[in-house]
Design a protein around this motif. Structure first.
Motif, PDB file in Angstrom:
ATOM      1  N   PHE A 163     -31.269  65.482 -72.370  1.00 56.80           N
ATOM      2  CA  PHE A 163     -30.856  65.744 -70.999  1.00 56.80           C
ATOM      3  C   PHE A 163     -29.367  66.062 -70.945  1.00 56.80           C
ATOM      4  CE2 PHE A 163     -34.333  62.685 -71.056  1.00 56.80           C
ATOM      5  CZ  PHE A 163     -35.280  63.324 -70.263  1.00 56.80           C
ATOM      6  N   LEU A 164     -29.023  67.048 -70.125  1.00 54.53           N
ATOM      7  CA  LEU A 164     -27.640  67.479 -69.949  1.00 54.53           C
ATOM      8  C   LEU A 164     -27.263  67.361 -68.480  1.00 54.53           C
ATOM      9  CD1 LEU A 164     -25.164  68.895 -71.390  1.00 54.53           C
ATOM     10  CD2 LEU A 164     -26.137  71.054 -70.552  1.00 54.53           C
ATOM     11  N   LYS A 165     -26.088  66.784 -68.209  1.00 58.61           N
ATOM     12  CA  LYS A 165     -25.595  66.685 -66.836  1.00 58.61           C
ATOM     13  C   LYS A 165     -25.012  68.032 -66.407  1.00 58.61           C
ATOM     14  CE  LYS A 165     -23.160  63.053 -65.737  1.00 58.61           C
ATOM     15  NZ  LYS A 165     -21.986  62.138 -65.611  1.00 58.61           N
ATOM     16  N   VAL A 166     -25.381  68.518 -65.221  1.00 57.92           N
ATOM     17  CA  VAL A 166     -24.936  69.824 -64.735  1.00 57.92           C
ATOM     18  C   VAL A 166     -24.598  69.736 -63.248  1.00 57.92           C
ATOM     19  CG1 VAL A 166     -26.370  71.020 -66.444  1.00 57.92           C
ATOM     20  CG2 VAL A 166     -27.270  70.630 -64.141  1.00 57.92           C
ATOM     21  N   ARG A 167     -24.033  70.806 -62.733  1.00 57.46           N
ATOM     22  CA  ARG A 167     -23.672  70.902 -61.321  1.00 57.46           C
ATOM     23  C   ARG A 167     -24.707  71.741 -60.575  1.00 57.46           C
ATOM     24  NH1 ARG A 167     -18.151  70.991 -59.964  1.00 57.46           N
ATOM     25  NH2 ARG A 167     -18.518  72.950 -58.877  1.00 57.46           N
ATOM     26  N   LEU A 168     -25.117  71.264 -59.401  1.00 56.55           N
ATOM     27  CA  LEU A 168     -26.012  72.034 -58.539  1.00 56.55           C
ATOM     28  C   LEU A 168     -25.324  72.177 -57.177  1.00 56.55           C
ATOM     29  CD1 LEU A 168     -29.859  71.521 -58.177  1.00 56.55           C
ATOM     30  CD2 LEU A 168     -28.425  72.279 -56.286  1.00 56.55           C
ATOM     31  N   PRO A 169     -24.750  73.354 -56.885  1.00 54.94           N
ATOM     32  CA  PRO A 169     -24.006  73.530 -55.633  1.00 54.94           C
ATOM     33  C   PRO A 169     -24.918  73.955 -54.480  1.00 54.94           C
ATOM     34  CG  PRO A 169     -23.759  75.475 -57.001  1.00 54.94           C
ATOM     35  CD  PRO A 169     -24.646  74.529 -57.770  1.00 54.94           C
ATOM     36  N   VAL A 170     -24.637  73.423 -53.299  1.00 52.95           N
ATOM     37  CA  VAL A 170     -25.376  73.794 -52.094  1.00 52.95           C
ATOM     38  C   VAL A 170     -24.353  74.153 -51.014  1.00 52.95           C
ATOM     39  CG1 VAL A 170     -27.009  73.038 -50.330  1.00 52.95           C
ATOM     40  CG2 VAL A 170     -27.278  72.248 -52.695  1.00 52.95           C
ATOM     41  N   ARG A 171     -24.446  75.369 -50.486  1.00 51.77           N
ATOM     42  CA  ARG A 171     -23.506  75.819 -49.453  1.00 51.77           C
ATOM     43  C   ARG A 171     -23.906  75.265 -48.088  1.00 51.77           C
ATOM     44  NH1 ARG A 171     -24.557  80.751 -51.810  1.00 51.77           N
ATOM     45  NH2 ARG A 171     -25.428  81.555 -49.856  1.00 51.77           N
ATOM     46  N   LEU A 172     -22.895  74.806 -47.339  1.00 57.83           N
ATOM     47  CA  LEU A 172     -23.121  74.247 -46.008  1.00 57.83           C
ATOM     48  C   LEU A 172     -22.637  75.214 -44.935  1.00 57.83           C
ATOM     49  CD1 LEU A 172     -21.879  70.601 -46.685  1.00 57.83           C
ATOM     50  CD2 LEU A 172     -24.202  71.514 -46.925  1.00 57.83           C
ATOM     51  N   ASP A 173     -23.172  75.055 -43.730  1.00 52.25           N
ATOM     52  CA  ASP A 173     -22.828  75.999 -42.666  1.00 52.25           C
ATOM     53  C   ASP A 173     -21.451  75.744 -42.057  1.00 52.25           C
ATOM     54  OD1 ASP A 173     -23.301  73.713 -41.194  1.00 52.25           O
ATOM     55  OD2 ASP A 173     -24.988  74.526 -40.042  1.00 52.25           O
ATOM     56  N   ASP A 174     -20.747  74.689 -42.505  1.00 49.88           N
ATOM     57  CA  ASP A 174     -19.381  74.474 -42.013  1.00 49.88           C
ATOM     58  C   ASP A 174     -18.341  74.998 -43.002  1.00 49.88           C
ATOM     59  OD1 ASP A 174     -19.432  72.641 -44.074  1.00 49.88           O
ATOM     60  OD2 ASP A 174     -19.077  70.878 -42.822  1.00 49.88           O
ATOM     61  N   ALA A 182     -33.301  72.340 -79.715  1.00 48.81           N
ATOM     62  CA  ALA A 182     -32.595  73.494 -80.279  1.00 48.81           C
ATOM     63  C   ALA A 182     -31.579  74.056 -79.292  1.00 48.81           C
ATOM     64  CB  ALA A 182     -33.598  74.580 -80.675  1.00 48.81           C
ATOM     65  N   VAL A 183     -31.898  74.011 -78.001  1.00 45.93           N
ATOM     66  CA  VAL A 183     -30.992  74.548 -76.985  1.00 45.93           C
ATOM     67  C   VAL A 183     -29.754  73.674 -76.848  1.00 45.93           C
ATOM     68  CG1 VAL A 183     -30.742  75.073 -74.524  1.00 45.93           C
ATOM     69  CG2 VAL A 183     -32.835  75.696 -75.725  1.00 45.93           C
ATOM     70  N   ILE A 184     -29.943  72.360 -76.830  1.00 50.73           N
ATOM     71  CA  ILE A 184     -28.793  71.473 -76.659  1.00 50.73           C
ATOM     72  C   ILE A 184     -27.925  71.466 -77.919  1.00 50.73           C
ATOM     73  CG2 ILE A 184     -29.673  69.223 -77.456  1.00 50.73           C
ATOM     74  CD1 ILE A 184     -28.607  68.143 -74.709  1.00 50.73           C
ATOM     75  N   GLU A 185     -28.535  71.634 -79.091  1.00 47.63           N
ATOM     76  CA  GLU A 185     -27.748  71.718 -80.322  1.00 47.63           C
ATOM     77  C   GLU A 185     -26.945  73.017 -80.361  1.00 47.63           C
ATOM     78  OE1 GLU A 185     -30.458  71.124 -83.527  1.00 47.63           O
ATOM     79  OE2 GLU A 185     -31.006  69.105 -82.845  1.00 47.63           O
TER      80      GLU A 185
END
Length: 429
Positions: A310-321, A336-339
Protein backbone atom coordinates in the motif's frame (compact mmCIF):
# COMPACT_ATOMS: atom_id res chain seq x y z
CA UNK A 1 30.78 11.19 0.30
CA UNK A 2 31.46 13.80 2.97
CA UNK A 3 29.49 13.95 6.19
CA UNK A 4 26.84 16.66 6.08
CA UNK A 5 26.91 19.57 8.49
CA UNK A 6 24.59 19.11 11.46
CA UNK A 7 21.91 21.51 10.24
CA UNK A 8 22.00 20.07 6.73
CA UNK A 9 21.29 16.60 8.10
CA UNK A 10 18.60 17.93 10.44
CA UNK A 11 16.96 19.57 7.43
CA UNK A 12 16.69 16.07 5.93
CA UNK A 13 15.25 14.74 9.19
CA UNK A 14 12.72 17.57 9.15
CA UNK A 15 11.79 16.74 5.56
CA UNK A 16 11.34 13.08 6.49
CA UNK A 17 9.10 13.92 9.45
CA UNK A 18 7.07 16.30 7.31
CA UNK A 19 6.63 13.66 4.61
CA UNK A 20 5.41 11.22 7.25
CA UNK A 21 3.10 13.65 9.06
CA UNK A 22 2.39 16.84 7.10
CA UNK A 23 2.46 19.84 9.42
CA UNK A 24 4.23 18.15 12.35
CA UNK A 25 7.34 20.34 12.00
CA UNK A 26 5.40 23.56 11.48
CA UNK A 27 7.27 26.41 13.14
CA UNK A 28 10.29 24.24 14.00
CA UNK A 29 13.58 26.16 13.86
CA UNK A 30 16.96 24.85 12.78
CA UNK A 31 19.74 26.50 14.72
CA UNK A 32 23.04 25.46 16.22
CA UNK A 33 22.93 21.68 16.13
CA UNK A 34 19.20 21.37 16.88
CA UNK A 35 15.70 21.37 15.41
CA UNK A 36 13.41 22.92 18.01
CA UNK A 37 9.62 22.69 17.76
CA UNK A 38 7.35 25.34 19.29
CA UNK A 39 5.36 22.40 20.69
CA UNK A 40 8.17 21.70 23.17
CA UNK A 41 10.17 18.87 21.58
CA UNK A 42 13.54 18.95 19.85
CA UNK A 43 16.02 16.78 17.94
CA UNK A 44 19.76 17.44 18.01
CA UNK A 45 22.85 16.06 16.29
CA UNK A 46 25.83 15.31 18.52
CA UNK A 47 29.46 14.66 17.51
CA UNK A 48 29.81 11.02 16.40
CA UNK A 49 31.30 8.99 19.24
CA UNK A 50 31.57 5.73 17.34
CA UNK A 51 31.68 4.63 13.72
CA UNK A 52 33.03 6.55 10.76
CA UNK A 53 32.24 9.88 9.20
CA UNK A 54 28.97 8.64 7.74
CA UNK A 55 27.47 8.08 11.19
CA UNK A 56 25.00 10.58 12.58
CA UNK A 57 24.27 10.51 16.30
CA UNK A 58 20.90 12.02 17.16
CA UNK A 59 19.32 12.93 20.47
CA UNK A 60 15.55 13.29 20.80
CA UNK A 61 14.25 15.56 23.56
CA UNK A 62 10.49 15.03 23.93
CA UNK A 63 9.98 17.82 26.49
CA UNK A 64 12.54 20.62 26.69
CA UNK A 65 10.58 22.32 29.48
CA UNK A 66 11.98 19.80 31.99
CA UNK A 67 15.04 21.78 33.06
CA UNK A 68 17.88 21.66 33.88
CA UNK A 69 18.39 17.97 32.99
CA UNK A 70 16.19 17.48 29.94
CA UNK A 71 15.22 13.80 29.48
CA UNK A 72 16.31 12.44 26.12
CA UNK A 73 16.93 9.27 24.16
CA UNK A 74 19.71 8.58 21.68
CA UNK A 75 20.13 6.76 18.40
CA UNK A 76 22.59 6.66 15.54
CA UNK A 77 22.15 6.04 11.83
CA UNK A 78 24.65 5.50 9.07
CA UNK A 79 24.38 6.61 5.46
CA UNK A 80 24.67 3.38 3.45
CA UNK A 81 23.85 4.93 0.08
CA UNK A 82 24.83 7.99 -1.90
CA UNK A 83 21.71 9.76 -0.61
CA UNK A 84 21.90 10.90 3.05
CA UNK A 85 18.12 11.29 3.00
CA UNK A 86 18.01 7.49 3.33
CA UNK A 87 19.84 7.75 6.66
CA UNK A 88 17.52 10.53 7.83
CA UNK A 89 14.47 8.49 6.84
CA UNK A 90 15.81 5.47 8.72
CA UNK A 91 15.88 7.56 11.89
CA UNK A 92 12.42 9.00 11.19
CA UNK A 93 10.89 5.56 10.61
CA UNK A 94 12.33 4.07 13.81
CA UNK A 95 13.37 6.42 16.63
CA UNK A 96 11.45 9.29 15.04
CA UNK A 97 8.08 7.54 15.08
CA UNK A 98 8.72 6.55 18.71
CA UNK A 99 9.20 10.24 19.51
CA UNK A 100 5.94 11.12 17.74
CA UNK A 101 4.06 8.31 19.47
CA UNK A 102 5.43 9.27 22.88
CA UNK A 103 3.91 12.72 22.35
CA UNK A 104 0.68 11.63 20.61
CA UNK A 105 -0.04 8.32 22.37
CA UNK A 106 -2.90 7.16 20.14
CA UNK A 107 -1.14 4.32 18.33
CA UNK A 108 -0.90 6.24 15.06
CA UNK A 109 2.88 6.13 14.68
CA UNK A 110 4.13 3.15 16.69
CA UNK A 111 2.79 0.19 18.65
CA UNK A 112 2.18 0.03 22.40
CA UNK A 113 2.55 -3.03 24.63
CA UNK A 114 1.91 -3.21 28.35
CA UNK A 115 3.99 -5.11 30.91
CA UNK A 116 1.78 -8.21 30.66
CA UNK A 117 1.40 -8.19 26.88
CA UNK A 118 2.89 -11.20 25.08
CA UNK A 119 4.99 -8.75 23.06
CA UNK A 120 5.79 -6.56 26.05
CA UNK A 121 8.58 -6.30 28.60
CA UNK A 122 7.63 -7.14 32.21
CA UNK A 123 7.54 -4.04 34.38
CA UNK A 124 7.71 -1.64 31.45
CA UNK A 125 5.43 0.09 28.96
CA UNK A 126 6.79 -0.46 25.46
CA UNK A 127 6.50 1.86 22.46
CA UNK A 128 8.04 0.22 19.41
CA UNK A 129 8.50 1.12 15.77
CA UNK A 130 8.18 -1.19 12.81
CA UNK A 131 11.27 -2.84 11.35
CA UNK A 132 13.13 -1.01 8.58
CA UNK A 133 15.23 -2.98 6.10
CA UNK A 134 18.15 -1.79 3.99
CA UNK A 135 19.96 -4.10 1.63
CA UNK A 136 20.69 -5.23 -1.89
CA UNK A 137 17.59 -7.41 -2.33
CA UNK A 138 14.05 -6.18 -1.67
CA UNK A 139 12.71 -9.67 -0.98
CA UNK A 140 15.50 -10.36 1.53
CA UNK A 141 14.81 -7.03 3.23
CA UNK A 142 11.19 -8.03 3.71
CA UNK A 143 12.04 -11.56 4.82
CA UNK A 144 14.39 -10.33 7.54
CA UNK A 145 12.01 -7.56 8.59
CA UNK A 146 9.35 -10.17 9.13
CA UNK A 147 11.77 -12.49 10.92
CA UNK A 148 12.91 -9.74 13.28
CA UNK A 149 9.34 -8.87 14.23
CA UNK A 150 8.30 -12.52 14.57
CA UNK A 151 11.26 -13.17 16.89
CA UNK A 152 9.68 -10.94 19.58
CA UNK A 153 13.21 -9.96 20.55
CA UNK A 154 12.71 -7.59 23.48
CA UNK A 155 10.19 -9.84 25.20
CA UNK A 156 12.46 -12.89 24.89
CA UNK A 157 15.69 -11.21 26.01
CA UNK A 158 14.16 -8.90 28.63
CA UNK A 159 16.03 -10.51 31.53
CA UNK A 160 19.36 -9.63 29.91
CA UNK A 161 18.97 -5.84 29.96
CA UNK A 162 16.04 -4.49 32.00
CA UNK A 163 18.13 -4.20 35.17
CA UNK A 164 20.22 -1.59 33.33
CA UNK A 165 17.30 0.66 32.36
CA UNK A 166 18.07 3.64 34.56
CA UNK A 167 15.96 6.52 33.29
CA UNK A 168 12.80 7.27 35.31
CA UNK A 169 11.32 8.85 32.17
CA UNK A 170 12.02 6.62 29.14
CA UNK A 171 14.83 4.40 27.92
CA UNK A 172 15.75 4.11 24.25
CA UNK A 173 16.62 0.68 22.86
CA UNK A 174 17.80 0.02 19.31
CA UNK A 175 17.70 -3.51 17.92
CA UNK A 176 19.92 -4.13 14.88
CA UNK A 177 20.55 -7.24 12.80
CA UNK A 178 22.61 -7.13 9.64
CA UNK A 179 25.58 -8.07 7.54
CA UNK A 180 26.45 -10.59 4.85
CA UNK A 181 25.81 -14.35 4.78
CA UNK A 182 28.06 -15.98 7.36
CA UNK A 183 28.97 -12.65 8.97
CA UNK A 184 25.77 -11.37 10.56
CA UNK A 185 25.80 -9.11 13.60
CA UNK A 186 23.10 -8.83 16.25
CA UNK A 187 23.31 -5.72 18.38
CA UNK A 188 21.18 -4.16 21.07
CA UNK A 189 21.96 -0.62 22.19
CA UNK A 190 20.48 0.66 25.43
CA UNK A 191 20.42 4.44 25.84
CA UNK A 192 22.99 4.80 23.08
CA UNK A 193 25.50 2.21 24.31
CA UNK A 194 26.03 -1.33 23.07
CA UNK A 195 24.68 -3.77 25.65
CA UNK A 196 26.85 -6.87 25.53
CA UNK A 197 24.56 -9.23 27.43
CA UNK A 198 21.48 -8.25 25.42
CA UNK A 199 23.41 -8.48 22.13
CA UNK A 200 24.61 -11.97 23.06
CA UNK A 201 21.09 -13.01 24.04
CA UNK A 202 19.77 -11.76 20.71
CA UNK A 203 22.50 -13.65 18.84
CA UNK A 204 21.39 -16.82 20.62
CA UNK A 205 17.88 -16.46 19.17
CA UNK A 206 19.22 -17.82 15.88
CA UNK A 207 17.65 -15.37 13.45
CA UNK A 208 17.80 -16.48 9.80
CA UNK A 209 20.59 -15.27 7.54
CA UNK A 210 19.99 -13.46 4.24
CA UNK A 211 21.39 -14.49 0.86
CA UNK A 212 22.79 -10.98 0.25
CA UNK A 213 23.89 -7.99 2.31
CA UNK A 214 20.91 -6.93 4.43
CA UNK A 215 20.35 -4.90 7.58
CA UNK A 216 17.16 -4.54 9.59
CA UNK A 217 16.47 -2.50 12.69
CA UNK A 218 13.75 -1.19 14.94
CA UNK A 219 13.63 1.17 17.88
CA UNK A 220 11.74 1.05 21.16
CA UNK A 221 11.09 3.26 24.16
CA UNK A 222 10.61 1.60 27.53
CA UNK A 223 8.79 3.63 30.17
CA UNK A 224 8.66 2.46 33.80
CA UNK A 225 5.21 1.58 35.12
CA UNK A 226 4.91 2.57 38.81
CA UNK A 227 3.85 -0.14 41.25
CA UNK A 228 0.08 -0.37 41.46
CA UNK A 229 -0.41 1.64 38.26
CA UNK A 230 -1.50 0.47 34.82
CA UNK A 231 0.08 3.27 32.80
CA UNK A 232 3.45 5.05 32.84
CA UNK A 233 3.93 8.77 33.35
CA UNK A 234 4.05 10.39 29.92
CA UNK A 235 5.71 13.74 29.10
CA UNK A 236 3.54 16.83 29.50
CA UNK A 237 4.41 18.01 25.97
CA UNK A 238 1.94 16.89 23.31
CA UNK A 239 1.76 17.03 19.55
CA UNK A 240 -0.74 19.58 18.30
CA UNK A 241 -2.50 17.23 15.91
CA UNK A 242 -6.12 17.10 14.85
CA UNK A 243 -8.02 15.36 17.67
CA UNK A 244 -9.46 11.91 17.22
CA UNK A 245 -13.19 11.49 17.68
CA UNK A 246 -13.98 11.12 21.36
CA UNK A 247 -16.20 8.15 20.60
CA UNK A 248 -13.59 6.43 18.49
CA UNK A 249 -15.96 6.63 15.51
CA UNK A 250 -15.11 8.58 12.40
CA UNK A 251 -17.05 11.51 11.05
CA UNK A 252 -18.75 10.00 8.03
CA UNK A 253 -19.41 13.43 6.51
CA UNK A 254 -15.75 14.31 6.19
CA UNK A 255 -13.49 11.38 6.94
CA UNK A 256 -14.74 8.08 5.61
CA UNK A 257 -15.55 5.00 7.60
CA UNK A 258 -12.08 4.04 8.86
CA UNK A 259 -10.47 7.44 9.35
CA UNK A 260 -9.35 8.30 12.85
CA UNK A 261 -8.45 11.90 12.06
CA UNK A 262 -4.70 11.36 12.37
CA UNK A 263 -3.93 13.79 9.62
CA UNK A 264 -1.11 15.47 11.47
CA UNK A 265 -2.15 18.92 10.30
CA UNK A 266 -3.32 21.94 12.18
CA UNK A 267 -6.91 22.71 11.24
CA UNK A 268 -6.08 25.22 8.50
CA UNK A 269 -9.32 26.61 7.04
CA UNK A 270 -7.64 27.61 3.78
CA UNK A 271 -6.04 24.21 3.17
CA UNK A 272 -8.45 21.56 4.48
CA UNK A 273 -7.00 18.06 4.55
CA UNK A 274 -7.85 14.69 6.03
CA UNK A 275 -5.66 11.61 6.34
CA UNK A 276 -6.76 8.03 6.70
CA UNK A 277 -4.27 6.39 9.01
CA UNK A 278 -4.39 2.91 7.45
CA UNK A 279 -5.59 1.12 4.32
CA UNK A 280 -9.05 -0.32 4.90
CA UNK A 281 -7.90 -4.00 4.87
CA UNK A 282 -5.23 -3.23 7.50
CA UNK A 283 -7.59 -1.13 9.63
CA UNK A 284 -9.99 -4.08 9.75
CA UNK A 285 -7.40 -6.26 11.52
CA UNK A 286 -7.22 -6.61 15.27
CA UNK A 287 -4.21 -4.96 16.90
CA UNK A 288 -2.62 -8.36 17.47
CA UNK A 289 -3.21 -9.48 13.89
CA UNK A 290 -1.92 -6.15 12.56
CA UNK A 291 1.27 -6.51 14.56
CA UNK A 292 1.80 -9.98 13.12
CA UNK A 293 0.98 -9.27 9.48
CA UNK A 294 2.38 -5.79 8.85
CA UNK A 295 6.01 -6.39 7.90
CA UNK A 296 6.81 -2.89 6.64
CA UNK A 297 5.47 0.49 7.73
CA UNK A 298 7.62 3.42 6.64
CA UNK A 299 4.84 6.00 6.81
CA UNK A 300 4.21 6.37 3.05
CA UNK A 301 4.44 2.59 2.44
CA UNK A 302 2.79 -0.32 4.26
CA UNK A 303 3.31 -3.98 3.38
CA UNK A 304 0.98 -6.49 5.05
CA UNK A 305 1.37 -10.23 4.63
CA UNK A 306 -1.56 -11.68 2.71
CA UNK A 307 -3.11 -8.25 2.13
CA UNK A 308 -0.73 -6.48 -0.22
CA UNK A 309 1.45 -3.43 -0.74
CA UNK A 310 0.00 0.00 0.00
CA UNK A 311 1.16 3.51 -0.90
CA UNK A 312 -0.09 6.74 0.67
CA UNK A 313 -1.27 9.24 -1.98
CA UNK A 314 -3.19 12.50 -2.35
CA UNK A 315 -6.79 12.62 -3.58
CA UNK A 316 -7.84 16.25 -4.26
CA UNK A 317 -11.48 17.37 -4.35
CA UNK A 318 -12.39 20.85 -5.61
CA UNK A 319 -14.93 22.83 -3.58
CA UNK A 320 -17.36 25.46 -4.80
CA UNK A 321 -15.82 28.13 -2.54
CA UNK A 322 -12.51 27.98 -4.43
CA UNK A 323 -10.66 25.72 -2.01
CA UNK A 324 -9.42 22.18 -2.57
CA UNK A 325 -9.68 19.56 0.15
CA UNK A 326 -6.98 16.88 0.04
CA UNK A 327 -7.68 13.37 1.30
CA UNK A 328 -4.52 11.42 2.13
CA UNK A 329 -5.58 7.91 1.19
CA UNK A 330 -4.02 4.53 0.46
CA UNK A 331 -3.85 2.60 -2.80
CA UNK A 332 -2.98 -1.04 -3.31
CA UNK A 333 -0.18 -1.75 -5.79
CA UNK A 334 1.37 -4.96 -7.16
CA UNK A 335 4.80 -5.65 -5.69
CA UNK A 336 6.51 -5.02 -9.03
CA UNK A 337 4.89 -1.58 -9.32
CA UNK A 338 5.89 -0.43 -5.85
CA UNK A 339 9.44 -1.75 -6.33
CA UNK A 340 9.69 0.14 -9.63
CA UNK A 341 8.50 3.27 -7.83
CA UNK A 342 11.22 2.87 -5.17
CA UNK A 343 13.89 2.38 -7.84
CA UNK A 344 12.74 5.51 -9.66
CA UNK A 345 13.07 7.48 -6.42
CA UNK A 346 16.69 6.39 -6.11
CA UNK A 347 17.35 7.19 -9.79
CA UNK A 348 15.60 10.58 -9.51
CA UNK A 349 13.36 9.43 -12.36
CA UNK A 350 9.85 10.18 -11.09
CA UNK A 351 8.94 13.09 -13.35
CA UNK A 352 6.05 12.14 -15.63
CA UNK A 353 5.78 8.61 -14.23
CA UNK A 354 2.20 7.28 -14.15
CA UNK A 355 1.06 4.01 -12.64
CA UNK A 356 -2.14 2.26 -11.61
CA UNK A 357 -3.59 0.85 -8.41
CA UNK A 358 -6.80 0.33 -6.44
CA UNK A 359 -8.18 2.79 -3.88
CA UNK A 360 -8.17 1.17 -0.43
CA UNK A 361 -10.23 3.58 1.66
CA UNK A 362 -13.73 4.90 1.92
CA UNK A 363 -13.61 8.64 1.22
CA UNK A 364 -15.66 11.49 2.65
CA UNK A 365 -19.40 11.58 2.04
CA UNK A 366 -19.08 9.02 -0.76
CA UNK A 367 -17.98 6.38 1.73
CA UNK A 368 -17.41 2.83 0.56
CA UNK A 369 -18.89 3.51 -2.88
CA UNK A 370 -15.34 4.35 -4.03
CA UNK A 371 -13.58 1.56 -2.12
CA UNK A 372 -11.53 -0.60 -4.56
CA UNK A 373 -12.00 1.89 -7.40
CA UNK A 374 -9.18 1.71 -10.00
CA UNK A 375 -6.97 4.81 -10.05
CA UNK A 376 -4.21 6.30 -12.20
CA UNK A 377 -1.47 7.98 -10.18
CA UNK A 378 1.19 10.54 -10.99
CA UNK A 379 2.33 14.05 -10.14
CA UNK A 380 5.06 12.97 -7.75
CA UNK A 381 8.41 14.70 -7.73
CA UNK A 382 11.57 14.92 -5.67
CA UNK A 383 11.65 18.23 -3.82
CA UNK A 384 14.69 20.46 -3.46
CA UNK A 385 15.23 19.22 0.10
CA UNK A 386 15.40 15.61 -1.14
CA UNK A 387 11.96 14.56 0.08
CA UNK A 388 9.47 12.92 -2.27
CA UNK A 389 6.09 14.55 -2.78
CA UNK A 390 3.25 12.08 -2.49
CA UNK A 391 1.73 10.83 -5.72
CA UNK A 392 -1.71 12.12 -6.65
CA UNK A 393 -4.83 10.42 -7.93
CA UNK A 394 -5.15 11.83 -11.46
CA UNK A 395 -8.04 9.88 -12.95
CA UNK A 396 -10.21 6.81 -12.58
CA UNK A 397 -12.30 4.56 -14.79
CA UNK A 398 -14.81 4.27 -11.93
CA UNK A 399 -17.72 6.60 -12.83
CA UNK A 400 -18.25 7.96 -9.31
CA UNK A 401 -14.58 8.57 -8.57
CA UNK A 402 -14.10 10.15 -12.00
CA UNK A 403 -16.95 12.52 -11.13
CA UNK A 404 -15.41 13.28 -7.72
CA UNK A 405 -12.11 14.18 -9.38
CA UNK A 406 -13.57 16.09 -12.30
CA UNK A 407 -16.35 18.19 -10.78
CA UNK A 408 -16.65 20.97 -8.21
CA UNK A 409 -18.53 19.96 -5.04
CA UNK A 410 -20.62 21.91 -2.50
CA UNK A 411 -18.46 22.77 0.48
CA UNK A 412 -21.14 21.88 3.02
CA UNK A 413 -21.60 18.45 1.45
CA UNK A 414 -17.89 17.60 1.59
CA UNK A 415 -16.76 19.33 4.80
CA UNK A 416 -19.92 19.64 6.85
CA UNK A 417 -19.08 22.11 9.63
CA UNK A 418 -15.35 21.35 9.55
CA UNK A 419 -12.78 23.95 8.45
CA UNK A 420 -15.10 27.00 8.50
CA UNK A 421 -13.53 29.99 6.82
CA UNK A 422 -12.86 33.12 8.84
CA UNK A 423 -15.21 35.99 8.14
CA UNK A 424 -13.82 39.10 6.50
CA UNK A 425 -14.09 40.94 9.83
CA UNK A 426 -12.00 38.23 11.53
CA UNK A 427 -9.36 38.51 8.82
CA UNK A 428 -9.24 42.31 9.05
CA UNK A 429 -8.44 42.12 12.75
Amino acid sequence: MNRLADLEFLALVKAGLEELVPGVTEGAQLKGNSMISPQGWAVAVTPPHHGGGHHYDLVALPDVSLQPDVPCFMDCVVSMSADPQDAANTWVQTAGVCLLELLDRRGHFADHAGPEDEHGVPGWHLITSGAVGLGHDVDENRRLQGALLEANVLHRIADSFTADLESPFFNGVKVFYGGTPGAMQAEVRVNGERHEAASAAMTALGLPEPTAFTTVRFYALLLPVPAGEREPSFPTARLDLAPASASGQSDANSHGTDCDCACGRRLDPEHPAFALALPHPVAELSEEERRRRVTTNTGPVIVAEGLGNFLKVRLPVRLDDGRTVVHFVWVSLPAAVIEDFAQRVHRDDLAGHRFEGLLCNAVGPWGEDVLHAPVVLGGQRINEDGSVQLSEVLESSDPLLAKILGETWPTAFVLGDRFPRESSSDVSR
